[in-house]
Design a protein around this motif. Structure first.
Motif, short mmCIF file in Angstrom:
data_model
loop_
_atom_site.label_atom_id
_atom_site.label_comp_id
_atom_site.label_asym_id
_atom_site.label_seq_id
_atom_site.Cartn_x
_atom_site.Cartn_y
_atom_site.Cartn_z
N UNK A 44 0.84 -1.20 0.00
CA UNK A 44 0.00 0.00 0.00
C UNK A 44 0.88 1.25 0.00
N UNK A 45 2.00 1.17 0.69
CA UNK A 45 2.91 2.29 0.75
C UNK A 45 2.47 3.32 1.78
N UNK A 46 3.11 4.44 1.74
CA UNK A 46 2.81 5.56 2.63
C UNK A 46 2.24 6.69 1.78
N UNK A 47 0.91 6.87 1.80
CA UNK A 47 0.31 7.92 0.98
C UNK A 47 0.82 9.30 1.39
N UNK A 48 1.31 10.06 0.41
CA UNK A 48 1.90 11.36 0.71
C UNK A 48 1.27 12.52 -0.05
N UNK A 49 0.64 12.25 -1.19
CA UNK A 49 0.09 13.34 -2.00
C UNK A 49 -1.22 12.88 -2.63
N UNK A 50 -2.13 13.83 -2.82
CA UNK A 50 -3.39 13.51 -3.48
C UNK A 50 -3.68 14.53 -4.58
N UNK A 51 -4.52 14.09 -5.50
CA UNK A 51 -5.05 14.97 -6.55
C UNK A 51 -6.56 15.02 -6.35
N UNK A 52 -7.10 16.24 -6.37
CA UNK A 52 -8.55 16.43 -6.21
C UNK A 52 -9.10 17.19 -7.40
N UNK A 53 -10.31 16.84 -7.76
CA UNK A 53 -11.04 17.59 -8.79
C UNK A 53 -12.41 17.88 -8.20
N UNK A 54 -12.70 19.16 -8.02
CA UNK A 54 -13.99 19.53 -7.43
C UNK A 54 -14.23 18.91 -6.08
N UNK A 55 -13.27 18.96 -5.20
CA UNK A 55 -13.35 18.41 -3.84
C UNK A 55 -13.50 16.89 -3.78
N UNK A 56 -13.29 16.20 -4.89
CA UNK A 56 -13.30 14.74 -4.89
C UNK A 56 -11.90 14.23 -5.17
N UNK A 57 -11.46 13.31 -4.34
CA UNK A 57 -10.14 12.74 -4.52
C UNK A 57 -10.15 11.85 -5.76
N UNK A 58 -9.24 12.10 -6.69
CA UNK A 58 -9.20 11.31 -7.93
C UNK A 58 -7.93 10.47 -8.04
N UNK A 59 -6.95 10.72 -7.18
CA UNK A 59 -5.72 9.94 -7.22
C UNK A 59 -4.84 10.26 -6.03
N UNK A 60 -3.90 9.35 -5.79
CA UNK A 60 -2.93 9.60 -4.72
C UNK A 60 -1.60 8.95 -5.09
N UNK A 61 -0.54 9.40 -4.45
CA UNK A 61 0.79 8.84 -4.66
C UNK A 61 1.33 8.39 -3.31
#
Length: 127
Positions: A44-61
């Motif tokens: 799973x890793x250690x989630x450090x960054x996210x991408x949001x579009x219109x207050x909805x999470x669409x991806x993470x790194x």
């Protein structure tokens, strides 16, 4: 908002908050990345960054350690979301967070492994 936030083409990139973890887990499970087990693993890793579009999470790194004891960044996206535009920004933010939070070299690998193991154990106990 404190910390790094970047906005491009109506997509906002920022660090992960505790309140994001449910949506992060949903995306991770939606991608089928954990099909061999009901419980999370350190993959799973250690989630450090996210991408949001219109207050909805669409991806993470996430940062994770590979077999060669190197830190690598892996990104995951909600099904149907194109990643070609978001991946460079998302992974760059995650790399920047690794560098500013964990130093570099062998010590960074140990710290990321430790943090990932603790997070995965905590998430597994919460579910």
């Amino acid at each position: 908002m404190n910390g790094f936030t970047k906005k491009t083409d109506e997509i906002t990139y920022r660090k992960v908050y505790l309140s994001d973890l449910k949506a992060v887990l949903d995306i991770y499970q939606e991608t089928g990345s954990n099909v061999t087990s009901e419980k999370l693993t350190t993959q799973f890793g250690l989630p450090l960054a996210i991408a949001e579009h219109g207050n909805k999470l669409i991806g993470f790194a996430s940062a994770k350690c590979n077999e060669l004891e190197e830190v690598e960044i892996t990104s995951y996206y909600k099904n149907g979301i194109g990643q070609s535009n978001t991946q460079p920004f998302l992974e760059e933010l995650a790399k920047s967070t690794v560098n500013s939070s964990f130093d570099t070299g062998p010590e960074a690998v140990k710290k990321i492994k430790n943090a990932t193991e603790r997070l995965v154990r905590w998430l597994n106990n919460c579910s």
